[in-house]
Design a protein around this motif. Structure first.
Motif, PDB file in Angstrom:
ATOM      1  N   LEU A  41       0.839  -1.196   0.000  1.00 19.63           N
ATOM      2  CA  LEU A  41       0.000   0.000   0.000  1.00 19.63           C
ATOM      3  C   LEU A  41       0.873   1.244   0.000  1.00 19.63           C
ATOM      4  CD1 LEU A  41      -2.765  -0.611   2.711  1.00 19.63           C
ATOM      5  CD2 LEU A  41      -3.045  -0.627   0.253  1.00 19.63           C
ATOM      6  N   ASP A  42       0.319   2.333  -0.470  1.00 19.67           N
ATOM      7  CA  ASP A  42       0.947   3.632  -0.352  1.00 19.67           C
ATOM      8  C   ASP A  42       1.145   3.943   1.134  1.00 19.67           C
ATOM      9  OD1 ASP A  42       1.479   6.466  -1.514  1.00 19.67           O
ATOM     10  OD2 ASP A  42      -0.032   6.778   0.058  1.00 19.67           O
ATOM     11  N   VAL A  43       2.272   4.530   1.467  1.00 22.76           N
ATOM     12  CA  VAL A  43       2.606   4.805   2.870  1.00 22.76           C
ATOM     13  C   VAL A  43       1.550   5.692   3.531  1.00 22.76           C
ATOM     14  CG1 VAL A  43       4.280   5.929   4.384  1.00 22.76           C
ATOM     15  CG2 VAL A  43       5.064   4.487   2.512  1.00 22.76           C
ATOM     16  N   ARG A  44       1.086   6.700   2.843  1.00 21.59           N
ATOM     17  CA  ARG A  44       0.098   7.612   3.445  1.00 21.59           C
ATOM     18  C   ARG A  44      -1.226   6.906   3.711  1.00 21.59           C
ATOM     19  NH1 ARG A  44       1.738  12.735   4.054  1.00 21.59           N
ATOM     20  NH2 ARG A  44       3.487  13.424   2.789  1.00 21.59           N
ATOM     21  N   LEU A  45      -1.635   6.041   2.798  1.00 13.70           N
ATOM     22  CA  LEU A  45      -2.870   5.286   3.008  1.00 13.70           C
ATOM     23  C   LEU A  45      -2.706   4.328   4.182  1.00 13.70           C
ATOM     24  CD1 LEU A  45      -5.734   4.456   2.283  1.00 13.70           C
ATOM     25  CD2 LEU A  45      -4.772   2.937   0.527  1.00 13.70           C
ATOM     26  N   LEU A  46      -1.556   3.657   4.257  1.00 16.16           N
ATOM     27  CA  LEU A  46      -1.310   2.749   5.373  1.00 16.16           C
ATOM     28  C   LEU A  46      -1.281   3.508   6.697  1.00 16.16           C
ATOM     29  CD1 LEU A  46      -0.821  -0.119   6.284  1.00 16.16           C
ATOM     30  CD2 LEU A  46       1.629   0.249   5.895  1.00 16.16           C
ATOM     31  N   MET A  47      -0.707   4.710   6.693  1.00 10.04           N
ATOM     32  CA  MET A  47      -0.681   5.522   7.909  1.00 10.04           C
ATOM     33  C   MET A  47      -2.104   5.898   8.328  1.00 10.04           C
ATOM     34  SD  MET A  47       1.406   9.033   8.802  1.00 10.04           S
ATOM     35  CE  MET A  47       0.628  10.006   7.532  1.00 10.04           C
ATOM     36  N   LYS A  48      -2.911   6.286   7.369  1.00  2.63           N
ATOM     37  CA  LYS A  48      -4.294   6.668   7.658  1.00  2.63           C
ATOM     38  C   LYS A  48      -5.067   5.484   8.243  1.00  2.63           C
ATOM     39  CE  LYS A  48      -7.526   9.626   5.426  1.00  2.63           C
ATOM     40  NZ  LYS A  48      -7.974  10.237   4.189  1.00  2.63           N
ATOM     41  N   ILE A  49      -4.911   4.310   7.639  1.00  4.64           N
ATOM     42  CA  ILE A  49      -5.604   3.115   8.124  1.00  4.64           C
ATOM     43  C   ILE A  49      -5.083   2.727   9.506  1.00  4.64           C
ATOM     44  CG2 ILE A  49      -5.967   0.648   7.712  1.00  4.64           C
ATOM     45  CD1 ILE A  49      -5.998   1.355   4.678  1.00  4.64           C
ATOM     46  N   SER A  50      -3.778   2.860   9.723  1.00  6.63           N
ATOM     47  CA  SER A  50      -3.195   2.558  11.035  1.00  6.63           C
ATOM     48  C   SER A  50      -3.810   3.434  12.120  1.00  6.63           C
ATOM     49  CB  SER A  50      -1.676   2.776  11.018  1.00  6.63           C
ATOM     50  OG  SER A  50      -1.042   1.823  10.218  1.00  6.63           O
ATOM     51  N   ILE A  51      -3.969   4.702  11.818  1.00  6.67           N
ATOM     52  CA  ILE A  51      -4.563   5.644  12.778  1.00  6.67           C
ATOM     53  C   ILE A  51      -6.036   5.308  13.021  1.00  6.67           C
ATOM     54  CG2 ILE A  51      -5.241   8.063  13.112  1.00  6.67           C
ATOM     55  CD1 ILE A  51      -2.562   8.765  11.598  1.00  6.67           C
ATOM     56  N   ILE A  52      -6.763   5.062  11.948  1.00  4.00           N
ATOM     57  CA  ILE A  52      -8.191   4.757  12.059  1.00  4.00           C
ATOM     58  C   ILE A  52      -8.422   3.500  12.891  1.00  4.00           C
ATOM     59  CG2 ILE A  52     -10.222   3.999  10.735  1.00  4.00           C
ATOM     60  CD1 ILE A  52      -9.168   5.898   8.466  1.00  4.00           C
ATOM     61  N   LEU A  53      -7.612   2.472  12.647  1.00  3.37           N
ATOM     62  CA  LEU A  53      -7.793   1.198  13.355  1.00  3.37           C
ATOM     63  C   LEU A  53      -6.977   1.126  14.649  1.00  3.37           C
ATOM     64  CD1 LEU A  53      -7.826  -1.353  10.396  1.00  3.37           C
ATOM     65  CD2 LEU A  53      -9.762  -0.403  11.660  1.00  3.37           C
ATOM     66  N   ASN A  54      -6.204   2.172  14.909  1.00  2.00           N
ATOM     67  CA  ASN A  54      -5.359   2.212  16.106  1.00  2.00           C
ATOM     68  C   ASN A  54      -4.481   0.956  16.198  1.00  2.00           C
ATOM     69  OD1 ASN A  54      -4.347   3.432  18.427  1.00  2.00           O
ATOM     70  ND2 ASN A  54      -5.773   2.322  19.748  1.00  2.00           N
ATOM     71  N   HIS A  55      -3.842   0.644  15.055  1.00  2.00           N
ATOM     72  CA  HIS A  55      -2.962  -0.522  14.962  1.00  2.00           C
ATOM     73  C   HIS A  55      -1.730  -0.131  14.152  1.00  2.00           C
ATOM     74  CE1 HIS A  55      -2.047  -4.848  14.851  1.00  2.00           C
ATOM     75  NE2 HIS A  55      -1.484  -4.540  13.688  1.00  2.00           N
ATOM     76  N   ASP A  56      -0.555  -0.451  14.651  1.00  2.00           N
ATOM     77  CA  ASP A  56       0.700  -0.075  13.992  1.00  2.00           C
ATOM     78  C   ASP A  56       1.104  -1.132  12.965  1.00  2.00           C
ATOM     79  OD1 ASP A  56       3.159   0.839  13.217  1.00  2.00           O
ATOM     80  OD2 ASP A  56       3.931   1.109  15.252  1.00  2.00           O
ATOM     81  N   PHE A  57       0.593  -0.976  11.749  1.00  2.00           N
ATOM     82  CA  PHE A  57       0.943  -1.907  10.673  1.00  2.00           C
ATOM     83  C   PHE A  57       2.408  -1.748  10.268  1.00  2.00           C
ATOM     84  CE2 PHE A  57      -3.683  -1.534  10.252  1.00  2.00           C
ATOM     85  CZ  PHE A  57      -4.030  -2.876  10.298  1.00  2.00           C
ATOM     86  N   PHE A  58       2.968  -0.574  10.476  1.00  2.00           N
ATOM     87  CA  PHE A  58       4.386  -0.345  10.168  1.00  2.00           C
ATOM     88  C   PHE A  58       5.266  -1.215  11.069  1.00  2.00           C
ATOM     89  CE2 PHE A  58       2.293   3.498   8.686  1.00  2.00           C
ATOM     90  CZ  PHE A  58       2.828   3.615   7.408  1.00  2.00           C
TER      91      PHE A  58
END
Length: 70
Positions: A41-58
């Protein structure tokens, strides 16, 4: 790791739907299902999803790339 599947699993564990995530991103529900199929995924999209789901996918990706030496 398939990041899309990881996102889908996290979403389901939290009891949330693809429609809910689509409204949060915001995007169409069909785009969320496309995200679930992606291996990257694009980094910005992954960051947005990480914040929304409160999960650190990084962190998950980092641990996969650099497993702890035993």
């Amino acid at each position: 790791m398939n990041i899309g599947k990881q996102i889908e699993e996290t979403l389901r564990k939290q009891g949330k739907s693809a429609s809910w995530l689509a409204s949060e991103i915001p995007c169409e529900r069909t785009n969320v299902y496309n995200i679930f199929k992606r291996k990257s995924l694009d980094v910005r999209l992954l960051m947005k999803i990480s914040i929304i789901l409160n999960h650190d996918f990084f962190k998950d990706l980092s641990q996969e790339a650099f497993p702890k030496a035993k």
